[in-house]
Design a protein around this motif. Structure first.
Motif, PDB file in Angstrom:
ATOM      1  N   UNK A  80      42.270  43.775  49.476  1.00  0.00           N
ATOM      2  CA  UNK A  80      41.031  44.553  49.357  1.00  0.00           C
ATOM      3  C   UNK A  80      40.118  43.951  48.298  1.00  0.00           C
ATOM      4  N   UNK A  81      40.699  43.576  47.155  1.00  0.00           N
ATOM      5  CA  UNK A  81      39.897  42.946  46.112  1.00  0.00           C
ATOM      6  C   UNK A  81      39.307  41.626  46.582  1.00  0.00           C
ATOM      7  N   UNK A  82      40.061  40.874  47.358  1.00  0.00           N
ATOM      8  CA  UNK A  82      39.547  39.613  47.892  1.00  0.00           C
ATOM      9  C   UNK A  82      38.320  39.856  48.764  1.00  0.00           C
ATOM     10  N   UNK A  83      38.350  40.939  49.543  1.00  0.00           N
ATOM     11  CA  UNK A  83      37.173  41.279  50.368  1.00  0.00           C
ATOM     12  C   UNK A  83      35.998  41.699  49.479  1.00  0.00           C
ATOM     13  N   UNK A  84      36.270  42.494  48.447  1.00  0.00           N
ATOM     14  CA  UNK A  84      35.205  42.967  47.555  1.00  0.00           C
ATOM     15  C   UNK A  84      34.581  41.791  46.801  1.00  0.00           C
ATOM     16  N   UNK A  85      35.428  40.863  46.342  1.00  0.00           N
ATOM     17  CA  UNK A  85      34.959  39.733  45.543  1.00  0.00           C
ATOM     18  C   UNK A  85      34.654  38.499  46.398  1.00  0.00           C
ATOM     19  N   UNK A  86      34.540  38.658  47.705  1.00  0.00           N
ATOM     20  CA  UNK A  86      34.360  37.511  48.605  1.00  0.00           C
ATOM     21  C   UNK A  86      33.139  36.668  48.250  1.00  0.00           C
ATOM     22  N   UNK A  87      32.060  37.272  47.838  1.00  0.00           N
ATOM     23  CA  UNK A  87      30.838  36.526  47.531  1.00  0.00           C
ATOM     24  C   UNK A  87      30.677  36.234  46.043  1.00  0.00           C
ATOM     25  N   UNK A  88      31.621  36.673  45.252  1.00  0.00           N
ATOM     26  CA  UNK A  88      31.538  36.452  43.807  1.00  0.00           C
ATOM     27  C   UNK A  88      32.087  35.070  43.461  1.00  0.00           C
ATOM     28  N   UNK A  89      31.543  34.490  42.434  1.00  0.00           N
ATOM     29  CA  UNK A  89      31.990  33.169  41.960  1.00  0.00           C
ATOM     30  C   UNK A  89      33.124  33.396  40.957  1.00  0.00           C
ATOM     31  N   UNK A  90      34.363  33.327  41.451  1.00  0.00           N
ATOM     32  CA  UNK A  90      35.517  33.594  40.590  1.00  0.00           C
ATOM     33  C   UNK A  90      35.830  32.442  39.652  1.00  0.00           C
ATOM     34  N   UNK A  91      35.052  31.358  39.720  1.00  0.00           N
ATOM     35  CA  UNK A  91      35.244  30.293  38.743  1.00  0.00           C
ATOM     36  C   UNK A  91      34.581  30.666  37.412  1.00  0.00           C
ATOM     37  N   UNK A  92      33.718  31.682  37.439  1.00  0.00           N
ATOM     38  CA  UNK A  92      33.097  32.159  36.201  1.00  0.00           C
ATOM     39  C   UNK A  92      34.109  33.030  35.460  1.00  0.00           C
ATOM     40  N   UNK A  93      34.318  32.779  34.182  1.00  0.00           N
ATOM     41  CA  UNK A  93      35.342  33.502  33.426  1.00  0.00           C
ATOM     42  C   UNK A  93      35.190  35.026  33.458  1.00  0.00           C
ATOM     43  N   UNK A  94      33.969  35.519  33.381  1.00  0.00           N
ATOM     44  CA  UNK A  94      33.769  36.968  33.375  1.00  0.00           C
ATOM     45  C   UNK A  94      34.181  37.586  34.706  1.00  0.00           C
ATOM     46  N   UNK A  95      33.828  36.941  35.797  1.00  0.00           N
ATOM     47  CA  UNK A  95      34.176  37.442  37.127  1.00  0.00           C
ATOM     48  C   UNK A  95      35.684  37.353  37.344  1.00  0.00           C
ATOM     49  N   UNK A  96      36.273  36.234  36.955  1.00  0.00           N
ATOM     50  CA  UNK A  96      37.722  36.060  37.092  1.00  0.00           C
ATOM     51  C   UNK A  96      38.461  37.102  36.248  1.00  0.00           C
ATOM     52  N   UNK A  97      37.948  37.356  35.053  1.00  0.00           N
ATOM     53  CA  UNK A  97      38.557  38.367  34.186  1.00  0.00           C
ATOM     54  C   UNK A  97      38.464  39.760  34.778  1.00  0.00           C
ATOM     55  N   UNK A  98      37.319  40.088  35.368  1.00  0.00           N
ATOM     56  CA  UNK A  98      37.150  41.395  36.002  1.00  0.00           C
ATOM     57  C   UNK A  98      38.109  41.548  37.176  1.00  0.00           C
ATOM     58  N   UNK A  99      38.200  40.505  38.005  1.00  0.00           N
ATOM     59  CA  UNK A  99      39.117  40.527  39.146  1.00  0.00           C
ATOM     60  C   UNK A  99      40.549  40.760  38.658  1.00  0.00           C
ATOM     61  N   UNK A 100      40.958  40.009  37.653  1.00  0.00           N
ATOM     62  CA  UNK A 100      42.324  40.128  37.131  1.00  0.00           C
ATOM     63  C   UNK A 100      42.575  41.523  36.536  1.00  0.00           C
ATOM     64  N   UNK A 101      41.584  42.053  35.836  1.00  0.00           N
ATOM     65  CA  UNK A 101      41.741  43.372  35.224  1.00  0.00           C
ATOM     66  C   UNK A 101      41.853  44.470  36.280  1.00  0.00           C
ATOM     67  N   UNK A 102      41.023  44.402  37.317  1.00  0.00           N
ATOM     68  CA  UNK A 102      41.090  45.403  38.385  1.00  0.00           C
ATOM     69  C   UNK A 102      42.410  45.301  39.133  1.00  0.00           C
ATOM     70  N   UNK A 103      42.844  44.079  39.416  1.00  0.00           N
ATOM     71  CA  UNK A 103      44.133  43.897  40.101  1.00  0.00           C
ATOM     72  C   UNK A 103      45.285  44.426  39.245  1.00  0.00           C
ATOM     73  N   UNK A 104      45.256  44.142  37.960  1.00  0.00           N
ATOM     74  CA  UNK A 104      46.311  44.632  37.059  1.00  0.00           C
ATOM     75  C   UNK A 104      46.317  46.165  37.033  1.00  0.00           C
ATOM     76  N   UNK A 105      45.125  46.760  36.963  1.00  0.00           N
ATOM     77  CA  UNK A 105      45.030  48.231  36.944  1.00  0.00           C
ATOM     78  C   UNK A 105      45.566  48.818  38.240  1.00  0.00           C
ATOM     79  N   UNK A 106      45.163  48.247  39.370  1.00  0.00           N
ATOM     80  CA  UNK A 106      45.599  48.766  40.674  1.00  0.00           C
ATOM     81  C   UNK A 106      47.083  48.533  40.915  1.00  0.00           C
TER      82      UNK A 106
END
Length: 108
Positions: A80-106
């Motif tokens: 689900x997170x992959x679908x939500x972040x599909x258009x986000x640039x996960x190479x950017x540290x802030x975006x990657x950090x947000x993705x990791x934090x949401x995944x850890x929380x979920x």
């Protein structure tokens, strides 16, 4: 049996539940009540929290799911997170950090 962290409204929290995260209540930017992680809640604690208008707390609950069920749930969250972040640039540290934090929380 595993355990999981759950944020519950004060109305669902009962005496004997254990805090899964520190609890701090502030009024006008000043902390006026705190309890540490691992604290077993008492009736007095719940009353104090209610008096200070606390609404939610993170508690540790038994998780009846098997290891396989927990792993499957984490995979569903990741997909689900992959679908939500599909258009986000996960190479950017802030975006990657947000993705990791949401995944850890979920995944808790």
């Amino acid at each position: 049996m595993g355990q999981q962290l759950r944020y519950l409204p004060l109305s669902e929290i009962i005496e004997g539940m254990v805090l899964g995260a520190p609890l701090a209540i502030a009024e006008h930017g000043v902390t006026n009540f705190t309890l540490p992680v691992g604290h077993e809640l008492t009736t007095s604690n719940l009353h104090q929290i209610a008096l200070r208008h606390g609404e939610f707390a993170c508690v540790l609950l038994d998780d009846p799911r098997s290891d396989e069920e927990r792993a499957a749930a984490i995979e569903r969250h990741r997909a689900r997170l992959d679908r939500i972040f599909a258009r986000a640039d996960r190479s950017r540290p802030a975006v990657a950090g947000l993705y990791a934090a949401v995944l850890a929380y979920r995944s808790l």
